[in-house]
Design a protein around this motif. Sequence first.
Motif, PDB file in Angstrom:
ATOM      1  N   ALA A  27       0.840  -1.204   0.000  1.00  0.00           N
ATOM      2  CA  ALA A  27       0.000   0.000   0.000  1.00  0.00           C
ATOM      3  C   ALA A  27       0.873   1.251   0.000  1.00  0.00           C
ATOM      4  N   ASP A  28       1.897   1.252   0.840  1.00  0.00           N
ATOM      5  CA  ASP A  28       2.801   2.404   0.904  1.00  0.00           C
ATOM      6  C   ASP A  28       3.507   2.637  -0.429  1.00  0.00           C
ATOM      7  N   LYS A  29       3.918   1.552  -1.077  1.00  0.00           N
ATOM      8  CA  LYS A  29       4.578   1.678  -2.379  1.00  0.00           C
ATOM      9  C   LYS A  29       3.618   2.277  -3.411  1.00  0.00           C
ATOM     10  N   SER A  30       2.373   1.813  -3.396  1.00  0.00           N
ATOM     11  CA  SER A  30       1.381   2.350  -4.330  1.00  0.00           C
ATOM     12  C   SER A  30       1.143   3.837  -4.074  1.00  0.00           C
ATOM     13  N   ASP A  59       3.274   5.945  -2.733  1.00  0.00           N
ATOM     14  CA  ASP A  59       4.465   6.676  -3.169  1.00  0.00           C
ATOM     15  C   ASP A  59       4.509   6.855  -4.677  1.00  0.00           C
ATOM     16  N   LEU A  60       3.913   5.895  -5.397  1.00  0.00           N
ATOM     17  CA  LEU A  60       3.857   5.989  -6.858  1.00  0.00           C
ATOM     18  C   LEU A  60       2.687   6.838  -7.345  1.00  0.00           C
ATOM     19  N   GLY A  61       1.852   7.291  -6.402  1.00  0.00           N
ATOM     20  CA  GLY A  61       0.693   8.113  -6.766  1.00  0.00           C
ATOM     21  C   GLY A  61      -0.501   7.307  -7.222  1.00  0.00           C
ATOM     22  N   ASN A  62      -0.499   6.013  -6.966  1.00  0.00           N
ATOM     23  CA  ASN A  62      -1.596   5.148  -7.393  1.00  0.00           C
ATOM     24  C   ASN A  62      -2.564   4.975  -6.221  1.00  0.00           C
ATOM     25  N   HIS A  63      -3.528   5.881  -6.131  1.00  0.00           N
ATOM     26  CA  HIS A  63      -4.452   5.869  -4.993  1.00  0.00           C
ATOM     27  C   HIS A  63      -5.410   4.681  -5.027  1.00  0.00           C
TER      28      HIS A  63
END
Length: 68
Positions: free
Chosen positions: A33-36, A38-42
């Motif tokens: 979830a944190d990686k998503s 950080d990538l801006g993928n809400h």
Amino acid sequence: MHLYLADRSSVTAAQELIAAFGDDAGFEAAARADKSRDLGNHVNFCRWRQIERLIVVMSVGRAVGTVH
């Protein structure tokens, strides 16, 4: 705890994480979830957070919420 599952794939993902990571499955879901985020993928951020919550519910050895 409120839990929303859009479809069966969330349950499958939770089962796979539990099988692969055991007691650390929730931490893995949180990391994804944190990686998503950080990538801006809400969308995936929300999906992995819900899977994290599902893992918690699945790990409790009793019914959660109202039982009829």
